[in-house]
Design a protein around this motif. Structure first.
Motif, PDB file in Angstrom:
ATOM      1  N   SER A   1       0.835  -1.210   0.000  1.00 10.92           N
ATOM      2  CA  SER A   1       0.000   0.000   0.000  1.00 10.92           C
ATOM      3  C   SER A   1       0.869   1.260   0.000  1.00 10.92           C
ATOM      4  CB  SER A   1      -0.917   0.018   1.226  1.00 10.92           C
ATOM      5  OG  SER A   1      -1.776  -1.091   1.227  1.00 10.92           O
ATOM      6  N   VAL A   2       1.938   1.243   0.772  1.00 11.77           N
ATOM      7  CA  VAL A   2       2.832   2.406   0.834  1.00 11.77           C
ATOM      8  C   VAL A   2       3.467   2.646  -0.534  1.00 11.77           C
ATOM      9  CG1 VAL A   2       5.027   3.265   1.748  1.00 11.77           C
ATOM     10  CG2 VAL A   2       3.335   2.299   3.305  1.00 11.77           C
TER      11      VAL A   2
ATOM     12  N   TYR B   1       2.395   1.614  -3.357  1.00  9.53           N
ATOM     13  CA  TYR B   1       1.318   2.012  -4.273  1.00  9.53           C
ATOM     14  C   TYR B   1       1.158   3.529  -4.200  1.00  9.53           C
ATOM     15  CZ  TYR B   1      -3.426   2.913  -5.937  1.00  9.53           C
ATOM     16  OH  TYR B   1      -4.513   3.451  -6.595  1.00  9.53           O
ATOM     17  N   GLY B   2       1.100   4.057  -2.979  1.00 10.72           N
ATOM     18  CA  GLY B   2       0.953   5.511  -2.797  1.00 10.72           C
ATOM     19  C   GLY B   2       2.122   6.282  -3.369  1.00 10.72           C
ATOM     20  N   SER B   3       3.334   5.841  -3.092  1.00 14.47           N
ATOM     21  CA  SER B   3       4.500   6.589  -3.569  1.00 14.47           C
ATOM     22  C   SER B   3       4.627   6.479  -5.093  1.00 14.47           C
ATOM     23  CB  SER B   3       5.775   6.123  -2.858  1.00 14.47           C
ATOM     24  OG  SER B   3       5.972   4.738  -3.012  1.00 14.47           O
TER      25      SER B   3
ATOM     26  N   LEU C   1       2.136   6.097  -7.112  1.00  8.94           N
ATOM     27  CA  LEU C   1       1.049   6.932  -7.609  1.00  8.94           C
ATOM     28  C   LEU C   1       1.472   8.402  -7.659  1.00  8.94           C
ATOM     29  CD1 LEU C   1      -1.912   6.300  -8.391  1.00  8.94           C
ATOM     30  CD2 LEU C   1      -2.545   6.798  -6.028  1.00  8.94           C
ATOM     31  N   ALA C   2       2.324   8.781  -6.710  1.00  8.57           N
ATOM     32  CA  ALA C   2       2.817  10.160  -6.670  1.00  8.57           C
ATOM     33  C   ALA C   2       3.989  10.372  -7.623  1.00  8.57           C
ATOM     34  CB  ALA C   2       3.231  10.520  -5.240  1.00  8.57           C
TER      35      ALA C   2
ATOM     36  N   LEU D   1       6.967   8.432  -7.726  1.00  4.72           N
ATOM     37  CA  LEU D   1       8.290   8.051  -7.236  1.00  4.72           C
ATOM     38  C   LEU D   1       8.572   6.578  -7.566  1.00  4.72           C
ATOM     39  CD1 LEU D   1       7.977   9.693  -3.694  1.00  4.72           C
ATOM     40  CD2 LEU D   1       9.106  10.655  -5.707  1.00  4.72           C
TER      41      LEU D   1
ATOM     42  N   ARG E   1      -0.172  10.288 -12.898  1.00  4.44           N
ATOM     43  CA  ARG E   1       0.153  10.314 -11.482  1.00  4.44           C
ATOM     44  C   ARG E   1      -0.787  11.265 -10.764  1.00  4.44           C
ATOM     45  NH1 ARG E   1       4.328  14.093  -9.618  1.00  4.44           N
ATOM     46  NH2 ARG E   1       4.521  15.716 -11.197  1.00  4.44           N
ATOM     47  N   VAL E   2      -0.927  11.039  -9.492  1.00  8.98           N
ATOM     48  CA  VAL E   2      -1.800  11.908  -8.707  1.00  8.98           C
ATOM     49  C   VAL E   2      -1.048  13.185  -8.386  1.00  8.98           C
ATOM     50  CG1 VAL E   2      -2.914  12.169  -6.464  1.00  8.98           C
ATOM     51  CG2 VAL E   2      -3.176  10.065  -7.744  1.00  8.98           C
ATOM     52  N   ASP E   3      -1.754  14.289  -8.531  1.00  9.72           N
ATOM     53  CA  ASP E   3      -1.136  15.588  -8.307  1.00  9.72           C
ATOM     54  C   ASP E   3      -2.145  16.453  -7.564  1.00  9.72           C
ATOM     55  OD1 ASP E   3      -0.376  18.300  -8.675  1.00  9.72           O
ATOM     56  OD2 ASP E   3       0.860  17.697 -10.385  1.00  9.72           O
ATOM     57  N   PRO E   4      -1.706  17.119  -6.488  1.00 14.01           N
ATOM     58  CA  PRO E   4      -2.673  17.913  -5.720  1.00 14.01           C
ATOM     59  C   PRO E   4      -3.299  19.050  -6.528  1.00 14.01           C
ATOM     60  CG  PRO E   4      -0.446  18.100  -4.793  1.00 14.01           C
ATOM     61  CD  PRO E   4      -0.369  17.104  -5.895  1.00 14.01           C
ATOM     62  N   ASN E   5      -2.647  19.440  -7.611  1.00 15.57           N
ATOM     63  CA  ASN E   5      -3.200  20.544  -8.404  1.00 15.57           C
ATOM     64  C   ASN E   5      -4.134  20.078  -9.518  1.00 15.57           C
ATOM     65  OD1 ASN E   5      -1.742  22.667  -7.055  1.00 15.57           O
ATOM     66  ND2 ASN E   5       0.080  21.725  -7.973  1.00 15.57           N
ATOM     67  N   ASP E   6      -4.343  18.799  -9.577  1.00 18.42           N
ATOM     68  CA  ASP E   6      -5.132  18.241 -10.666  1.00 18.42           C
ATOM     69  C   ASP E   6      -6.285  17.452 -10.047  1.00 18.42           C
ATOM     70  OD1 ASP E   6      -6.011  17.309 -13.046  1.00 18.42           O
ATOM     71  OD2 ASP E   6      -4.297  16.006 -13.463  1.00 18.42           O
TER      72      ASP E   6
ATOM     73  N   VAL F   1      -8.868   8.588  -8.737  1.00 24.53           N
ATOM     74  CA  VAL F   1      -8.268   7.324  -9.142  1.00 24.53           C
ATOM     75  C   VAL F   1      -9.055   6.200  -8.481  1.00 24.53           C
ATOM     76  CG1 VAL F   1      -6.181   5.918  -9.114  1.00 24.53           C
ATOM     77  CG2 VAL F   1      -6.000   8.404  -9.200  1.00 24.53           C
TER      78      VAL F   1
ATOM     79  N   ASN G   1      -4.488  22.532  -1.107  1.00 28.94           N
ATOM     80  CA  ASN G   1      -4.098  21.483  -2.056  1.00 28.94           C
ATOM     81  C   ASN G   1      -4.039  20.072  -1.470  1.00 28.94           C
ATOM     82  OD1 ASN G   1      -3.911  23.078  -4.237  1.00 28.94           O
ATOM     83  ND2 ASN G   1      -1.686  23.106  -4.360  1.00 28.94           N
TER      84      ASN G   1
ATOM     85  N   ILE H   1      -4.729  16.010  -1.020  1.00 27.72           N
ATOM     86  CA  ILE H   1      -5.109  14.790  -1.744  1.00 27.72           C
ATOM     87  C   ILE H   1      -5.884  13.952  -0.742  1.00 27.72           C
ATOM     88  CG2 ILE H   1      -4.285  12.638  -2.788  1.00 27.72           C
ATOM     89  CD1 ILE H   1      -1.869  14.208  -3.799  1.00 27.72           C
TER      90      ILE H   1
ATOM     91  N   PRO I   1      -8.580  16.151  -5.571  1.00 25.30           N
ATOM     92  CA  PRO I   1      -8.022  14.877  -6.056  1.00 25.30           C
ATOM     93  C   PRO I   1      -8.321  13.767  -5.039  1.00 25.30           C
ATOM     94  CG  PRO I   1      -6.327  16.603  -5.945  1.00 25.30           C
ATOM     95  CD  PRO I   1      -7.534  17.135  -5.241  1.00 25.30           C
ATOM     96  N   VAL I   2      -8.909  12.680  -5.515  1.00 25.23           N
ATOM     97  CA  VAL I   2      -9.311  11.594  -4.622  1.00 25.23           C
ATOM     98  C   VAL I   2      -8.678  10.281  -5.084  1.00 25.23           C
ATOM     99  CG1 VAL I   2     -11.240  10.280  -3.643  1.00 25.23           C
ATOM    100  CG2 VAL I   2     -11.516  12.724  -4.112  1.00 25.23           C
TER     101      VAL I   2
ATOM    102  N   ALA J   1      -1.707   3.630   4.873  1.00 26.46           N
ATOM    103  CA  ALA J   1      -0.433   3.239   4.256  1.00 26.46           C
ATOM    104  C   ALA J   1      -0.291   3.865   2.871  1.00 26.46           C
ATOM    105  CB  ALA J   1      -0.321   1.720   4.175  1.00 26.46           C
ATOM    106  N   VAL J   2      -1.375   3.891   2.096  1.00 27.49           N
ATOM    107  CA  VAL J   2      -1.320   4.559   0.791  1.00 27.49           C
ATOM    108  C   VAL J   2      -1.028   6.051   0.999  1.00 27.49           C
ATOM    109  CG1 VAL J   2      -2.639   5.226  -1.250  1.00 27.49           C
ATOM    110  CG2 VAL J   2      -2.852   2.897  -0.350  1.00 27.49           C
TER     111      VAL J   2
ATOM    112  N   GLY K   1       2.566   6.623   1.543  1.00 29.23           N
ATOM    113  CA  GLY K   1       3.319   6.638   0.287  1.00 29.23           C
ATOM    114  C   GLY K   1       3.183   7.971  -0.435  1.00 29.23           C
ATOM    115  N   LEU K   2       1.958   8.477  -0.504  1.00 34.49           N
ATOM    116  CA  LEU K   2       1.727   9.771  -1.168  1.00 34.49           C
ATOM    117  C   LEU K   2       2.435  10.905  -0.435  1.00 34.49           C
ATOM    118  CD1 LEU K   2      -2.085   9.314  -1.927  1.00 34.49           C
ATOM    119  CD2 LEU K   2      -0.336   9.743  -3.672  1.00 34.49           C
TER     120      LEU K   2
ATOM    121  N   TYR L   1       4.052  14.590  -1.327  1.00 33.19           N
ATOM    122  CA  TYR L   1       3.158  15.753  -1.145  1.00 33.19           C
ATOM    123  C   TYR L   1       2.836  16.016   0.324  1.00 33.19           C
ATOM    124  CZ  TYR L   1       2.256  14.655  -6.069  1.00 33.19           C
ATOM    125  OH  TYR L   1       2.391  14.381  -7.402  1.00 33.19           O
TER     126      TYR L   1
END
Lengths: 370, 284
Positions: free
Chosen positions: A62-63, A65-67, A69-70, A72, A195-200, A204, B31, B33, B56-57, B67-68, B71-72, B76
Motif C-alpha cells: 500500500s505504501v 502504491y501511494g509513492s 502513484l505520486a 516516485l 500520477r496523482v497531483d494535488p493541483n489536478d 483514481v 491542495n 489529496i 483529487p481523490v 499506508a497509501v 506513500g503519497l 506531497y
C-alpha cells in the motif's frame, strides 16, 4: 565490478542502481536480507531513498502504491505468506496500471511451516496483471531487477522478480555489478501513464461503468501481449550494454533437440548439467527455461510443437496438474513432472534419471517426483 | 465560516448524510489529496468519469488507506485519509502502524457507529445495546474509544469532533494541517438510516450527543483539553437528559431504564478519565 553476492543482496544493489526512491517492506524469511541491505545502504547514505517500516505486507504494498502513484520509483519485496497477505493490494496495483517492482523470494506456503523454496506463491500472481519473471541465479536476479523497472514503466504494469528461497536468495555467487553510469544510460528516469497531483482534480479508482471497466481489462490484456516484444527488446538492449542478453526464455540446446524440458528458476542450472550428460551420450535433448511466466511465452513454445516436451514443475494446481504443466499443456502436448515442492532437494542426478525416463517414454501424464 | 463546497451538488449521498456535512471541512486545506477506502464515501464520491468531490481523490481498498497516504506523503504535503469506522476496524493495524511511524498525514474517521455502506452492520464503535442488522437484539459488546487509543500512540495531534459543531471541527482540521506528523480526528457522524432518525435531524442528533455528554469534544496537541461546547457539559447538571439523545434513535428502541442507567454510568466513567487526562497532560 565482479564481486561475491547472495541473490538477495544482488537484488538490493540492483534496486540502488535503479535509483529507487521509496522502499517499504515487512520482514519475512527468506526475503528479509534484501530490505535489510537496502535499509543499511540508505542509513549509510549510499542510497538516496526513503525506507518505510510497516506493520504488514498489506501495508508495504500500500505504501509503495501511494509513492508510485505520486510518481516516485518504488520497490517492495516479500515471500509466501507475505505475498498472500498483500494479495488484495497486488490486484489493486495492477488494475491501477501502476508501474512498480516487487521481489518475490519464492517460499512454500504453510501449513506446516516451511521456509524453503517452491513456486506456488509466485504463481498465485498469474491472473493478476503482474509481469512475472524468475531468476536462475544471483546475476539474473540483479539483471532482471534493473530491467524490471524499465519494462514495468514502459507498459504501466507492475513487475514481480522471482528468485528461489535460499538456493538463490542466500547463496553467494560471483556477480558482475554494473556501475551507476552504465545503469543510468540504460534506465531513464521514471515515467508512468498518470500520477496523482494535488493541483489536478481527478479521482483514481472510483466506481466506473461496467463496460468501461471491462474495456480497461482488455487494454491490460493487450498491453500484456505487447509486453512480450518489450521484454525481448529491453533484454536485447541490456545485452548490448552489459553483455548479458535477456528475453522471455533462455534456449539451451533446443534447436536440434528431439526432447525439450521446460522449467523455470534456480534448478534450471542443475537440469542443464543433466542435459549436458545426456547430450554426451548422443541424446538430442535441450532445455527451454521460462524466464517469464507472465506474459506467457506461448509463441516460443508453439515453435516446438513437433518435439517431445517435458514440463518440470515446482508448483501444483490442486485438482489438475503442475502449474506450468497446465500452461505449457495449453500450447503443446507435454508430460509433467511435479518435483521439489516444499523445498525438497532435486539435484542434477535426479534430473538425469528423470530425463532418461522421459526419453525412454516411461513417464506418465503427471508424475510426482517423490 | 468560509467553507467552499467541496462536495458538489447532485452527489448520491443519502438525505441528511453526516459525511456530506463533514467533508466540507476539507475545503480549508491547501491542495489536499484525499485517500478514501471502501465505505459510504466511495459511493458519495460519484461515478467515473465524473466525481462529486472537488478535490483529487484516491480510492483504495478497505485496510490500506493510511499506508497509501503514507506513500503519497513522500511526495506531497496535506494528504488526508477520510475513512469510516469500518475501514478503521479492518485496517486498524494499518492505522496504528502509520501512527507509530508518525507519517505526515491527517486521518479523519467519520464514525457513524456501524458499517452503513453494506447495510448497517455492527462495528467496533457501535454503541452498547444499539440494534444493527447483525445485532438485531442490540450489541452485547462495549464500543471502543478510538481517539483515546490513538492518543496512546503519542502522535502530535488527536481530537474528537462532531458534524453538529462544524466550527469546532474546522478549527481542528486547520490546526492539524499546520502540524507536521500524524494527526487524527475522530468525527462523530450520526447516520439517519443507520440510527433510525429523521433525515432532517442529523445536526440536531449530533448536538444532542454532545449536549447529553455522550460524545465529548476534546483535543490533544501536547496538552489535553476538553473543547468547544463540551466544556460547559463538564457540569453534569447542564447536560440534557441522556434519554433525550437515546430515544430519538430507533436503534435504541426497547432500552430499559436500567440500560439507560448503565450507559449513563459508562459515560460518567469516560468523563472522569478525560478529566484526569486534562489535569495530567497539561503543559500550561
Amino acid at each position: 565490478m565482479k564481486t561475491i553476492l547472495t541473490g538477495n543482496h544482488a537484488v538490493a544493489y540492483a534496486v540502488k542502481l535503479s535509483r529507487v526512491k521509496v522502499v517499504s517492506a515487512y520482514p519475512i524469511t527468506p526475503q528479509t536480507t534484501i530490505v535489510e541491505k537496502i535499509a543499511e545502504m540508505i542509513a549509510k547514505g549510499e542510497m538516496d531513498a526513503e525506507f518505510v517500516n510497516v506493520e504488514s505486507e498489506h501495508s508495504a504494498l500500500s505504501v509503495v502504491y501511494g509513492s508510485a502513484l505520486a510518481g516516485l520509483r518504488s520497490f517492495t519485496a516479500t515471500s509466501s505468506h507475505g505475498l498472500l497477505y498483500m494479495y488484495e493490494m497486488c490486484w489493486w496495483v495492477s488494475n491501477s496500471r501502476l508501474p512498480l517492482v516487487m521481489a518475490v523470494v519464492t517460499r512454500t506456503i504453510g501449513p506446516p511451516w516451511n521456509i524453503h523454496t517452491d513456486h506456488t506463491d509466485l504463481m498465485t500472481l498469474r491472473d493478476s496483471g503482474w509481469i512475472i519473471a524468475m531468476a536462475e541465479n544471483a546475476q539474473e536476479a540483479l539483471d532482471l531487477t534493473i530491467q524490471s523497472f524499465k519494462i514495468s514503466e514502459s507498459l504501466n504494469l507492475p513487475f514481480a522478480v522471482g528468485l528461489d528461497a535460499f538456493v538463490v536468495s542466500h547463496t553467494a555467487e560471483v556477480v558482475d555489478v554494473p556501475d551507476q553510469e552504465t545503469v543510468d544510460e540504460f534506465l531513464p528516469e521514471r515515467k508512468q501513464a498518470y500520477r496523482v497531483d494535488p493541483n489536478d482534480v481527478f479521482a483514481v479508482g472510483n466506481i466506473a461503468d461496467n463496460l468501461e471497466t471491462m474495456r480497461m481489462r482488455r487494454e491490460m490484456a493487450l498491453d500484456m501481449e505487447k509486453a512480450k516484444g518489450v521484454i525481448d527488446e529491453v533484454g536485447r538492449e541490456f545485452g548490448e550494454i552489459f553483455g548479458r542478453r535477456y528475453g522471455l526464455v533462455e534456449e539451451y540446446m533446443v534447436d536440434d533437440a528431439e526432447y525439450i524440458v521446460v522449467m523455470t528458476g534456480a534448478w534450471s542450472g542443475d537440469a542443464k548439467e543433466a542435459v549436458d550428460i545426456l547430450r554426451k551420450r548422443g541424446i538430442q535433448i535441450g532445455l527451454l527455461k521460462l524466464r517469464y511466466i507472465r506474459p506467457f511465452p506461448r509463441e516460443v513454445i508453439e515453435r516446438f510443437d513437433d518435439r517431445k516436451i517435458l514440463v518440470v514443475d515446482r508448483s501444483f494446481s490442486m485438482g489438475h496438474r503442475g502449474t506450468l504443466g497446465i500452461e505449457v499443456g495449453n500450447v503443446v502436448d507435454c508430460k509433467n513432472v511435479v518435483a521439489g515442492l516444499c523445498g525438497v532437494d532435486v539435484g542434477f542426478e535426479d534430473f538425469k534419471e528423470m530425463f532418461e525416463r522421459f526419453v525412454r517414454g516411461e513417464l506418465g501424464e503427471v508424475e510426482w517426483w517423490i | 465560516m468560509d467553507l467552499r463546497c467541496v462536495l458538489l451538488p447532485g452527489n448520491p449521498s443519502c438525505q441528511g448524510c453526516p459525511h456530506a456535512i463533514g467533508l466540507k471541512a476539507l475545503s480549508v486545506l491547501e491542495n489536499p489529496i484525499v485517500v478514501v477506502p471502501a465505505g459510504c464515501t466511495t459511493i458519495i464520491a460519484g461515478f467515473n468519469p465524473k466525481q462529486s468531490i472537488d478535490l483529487p481523490v484516491v480510492h483504495v481498498p478497505f485496510a490500506s488507506a493510511p499506508a497509501v497516504a503514507c506513500g503519497l506523503s513522500k511526495a506531497y504535503d496535506n494528504v488526508v485519509v477520510w475513512m469510516g469506522d469500518g475501514a478503521t476496524d479492518i485496517g486498524f493495524s494499518t492505522l496504528s502502524g502509520s501512527a507509530i511511524r508518525n507519517d505526515n498525514i491527517l486521518v479523519v474517521v467519520s464514525d457513524n457507529e456501524a458499517y452503513m455502506n453494506t447495510g448497517i452492520q455492527m462495528s467496533g464503535t457501535t454503541f452498547w445495546k444499539a440494534k444493527t442488522t447483525t445485532t438485531p437484539a442490540g450489541k452485547r459488546e462495549e464500543k471502543k474509544d478510538l481517539a483515546l487509543i490513538m492518543l496512546m500512540h503519542r502522535i502530535p495531534y488527536v481530537a474528537t469532533a462532531s458534524v453538529g459543531y462544524m466550527r469546532d471541527f474546522v478549527r481542528k482540521v486547520k490546526k492539524a494541517s499546520k502540524i507536521k506528523g500524524f494527526k487524527f480526528i475522530h468525527l462523530h457522524s450520526p447516520c439517519p438510516p443507520g440510527w433510525r432518525f429523521d433525515s432532517s435531524k442529523t445536526v440536531e442528533v449530533a448536538r444532542m450527543a454532545v449536549k447529553s455528554g455522550a460524545w465529548i469534544l476534546w483535543e490533544y496537541d501536547g496538552s489535553f483539553r476538553i473543547t468547544g461546547m463540551s466544556r460547559m457539559f463538564r457540569d453534569k447538571s447542564k447536560r440534557i437528559p441522556l434519554t433525550e439523545y437515546l430515544r430519538v434513535q430507533g436503534r435504541f428502541k426497547g432500552l430499559t431504564e436500567e440500560d439507560v442507567r448503565t450507559i449513563e454510568e459508562r459515560i460518567d466513567e469516560v468523563w472522569k478519565l478525560l478529566d484526569v487526562l486534562e489535569n495530567t497532560i497539561n503543559k500550561a
